[in-house]
Enzyme design. Structure first.
Site, mmCIF file in Angstrom:
data_model
loop_
_atom_site.group_PDB
_atom_site.id
_atom_site.type_symbol
_atom_site.label_atom_id
_atom_site.label_comp_id
_atom_site.label_asym_id
_atom_site.label_seq_id
_atom_site.Cartn_x
_atom_site.Cartn_y
_atom_site.Cartn_z
ATOM 1 N N LYS A 11 71.039 29.882 20.963
ATOM 2 C CA LYS A 11 72.150 30.845 21.034
ATOM 3 C C LYS A 11 71.830 31.957 22.009
ATOM 4 O O LYS A 11 70.664 32.257 22.304
ATOM 5 C CB LYS A 11 72.471 31.419 19.657
ATOM 6 C CG LYS A 11 71.367 32.251 18.994
ATOM 7 C CD LYS A 11 71.313 33.721 19.409
ATOM 8 C CE LYS A 11 70.208 34.479 18.675
ATOM 9 N NZ LYS A 11 69.889 35.790 19.269
ATOM 10 N N ASP A 138 69.647 34.256 11.625
ATOM 11 C CA ASP A 138 70.424 33.578 12.669
ATOM 12 C C ASP A 138 70.880 32.180 12.260
ATOM 13 O O ASP A 138 71.647 31.543 12.988
ATOM 14 C CB ASP A 138 69.602 33.472 13.957
ATOM 15 C CG ASP A 138 69.505 34.792 14.705
ATOM 16 O OD1 ASP A 138 70.415 35.638 14.549
ATOM 17 O OD2 ASP A 138 68.524 34.984 15.446
#
Length: 285
Positions: A11, A138
């Site tokens: 990401k 995350d």
């Protein structure tokens, strides 16, 4: 025994705001995150009839129960109330560690998704993301993927209009950052950077890449760059090569540039490699 395969996508933080420290020691954040094609490969043997094992192509990565991928498998089967009768997880690493790219969280999310599919999808995507929140901040985003607004300590994930197709050059310097150290410095010093995640979400709807790139910003970047000025060097090299916008991702130390053509991203990659940086070319997932 059944062997499962799943890709674990990294990401980028297109924006990262730190809103304050919580009573539980975590920080509240607001961030527009984007999943990208840079990935690890995950392979899982289920029903080995042996003790759990984890193998990784990168020796420095923990290969025991402290690894987030192992933790994710444990949370999954505990929540399912089932014994997999032995498990082996193999990770082929491509995502650099301590880079702000969520490599460990991506691996954990891939394990959750692979096991969920294997067991007949007992958990919805939201339920799987909730399980991921027990593993790492995350992980919920890495489960949901795409383009999303992430709040809380990372457990709240709201999908946004998908990011306009583009290319990224990601550069990794010869130093890594400890997330806890960067947050500690932020708590002490604050930041001169004020990202606007809500504005980023609005321009995402319009889809104009130059405008989107103009809003990339990370409150952590000045903290890291003050200690490591090479952050500025990486960003300048990308802008000189045609990047529409650049930023550090997460708590560092990777820096990315947004490009509207693969050729320009490749030129930036070659330029940075010549200066001794490790680089990766990627795009949206």
């Amino acid at each position: 025994m059944t062997t499962l395969q799943q890709q674990a996508y990294a990401k980028l933080n297109l924006t990262l705001e730190i809103l304050g420290k919580r009573s539980d020691g975590y920080h509240d954040l607001r961030s527009v995150m984007q999943q990208i094609s840079l990935c690890d490969d995950i392979e899982i043997d289920v029903g080995t009839g042996e003790d759990w094992k984890l193998e990784c192509s990168q020796e420095s990565i923990p290969q025991d129960s402290s690894n987030l991928a192992w933790k994710a498998a444990g949370v999954f089967y505990k929540s399912l109330g089932k014994d997999p009768q032995g498990l082996t997880i193999r990770i082929n690493k491509r995502i650099p560690s301590q880079a702000g790219l969520a490599g460990g969280s991506a691996d954990a999310a891939a394990v959750l998704k692979a096991l969920n599919a294997h067991e007949g999808d007992p958990f919805s995507v939201q339920e799987l993301a909730d399980l991921g929140a027990k593993v790492g901040s995350d992980v919920p985003f890495c489960v949901v993927g795409g383009t999303a607004m992430v709040t809380g300590r990372g457990e709240n994930v709201k999908s946004l209009t998908p990011m306009t197709d583009c290319f990224y050059c990601i550069a990794m310097p010869d130093f890594a950052m400890s997330t806890s150290d960067v947050y500690a410095a932020f708590d002490k010093e604050g930041s001169s950077r004020c990202p606007d995640s809500e504005a980023m979400a609005r321009v995402m709807e319009e889809g104009e890449l130059l405008q989107i790139a103009g809003y990339v910003s990370n409150a952590m970047e000045p903290i890291v760059a003050a200690q490591h000025p090479r952050i500025f060097e990486m960003k300048a090299a990308m802008l000189d090569s045609g990047a529409l916008g650049t930023s550090m991702t997460g708590s560092g130390s990777a820096v990315y540039g947004i490009f509207d053509s693969f050729d320009m991203a490749a030129v930036a990659s070659m330029t940075l490699m010549e200066r001794g940086y490790q680089t990766y070319l990627s795009r949206n997932v």
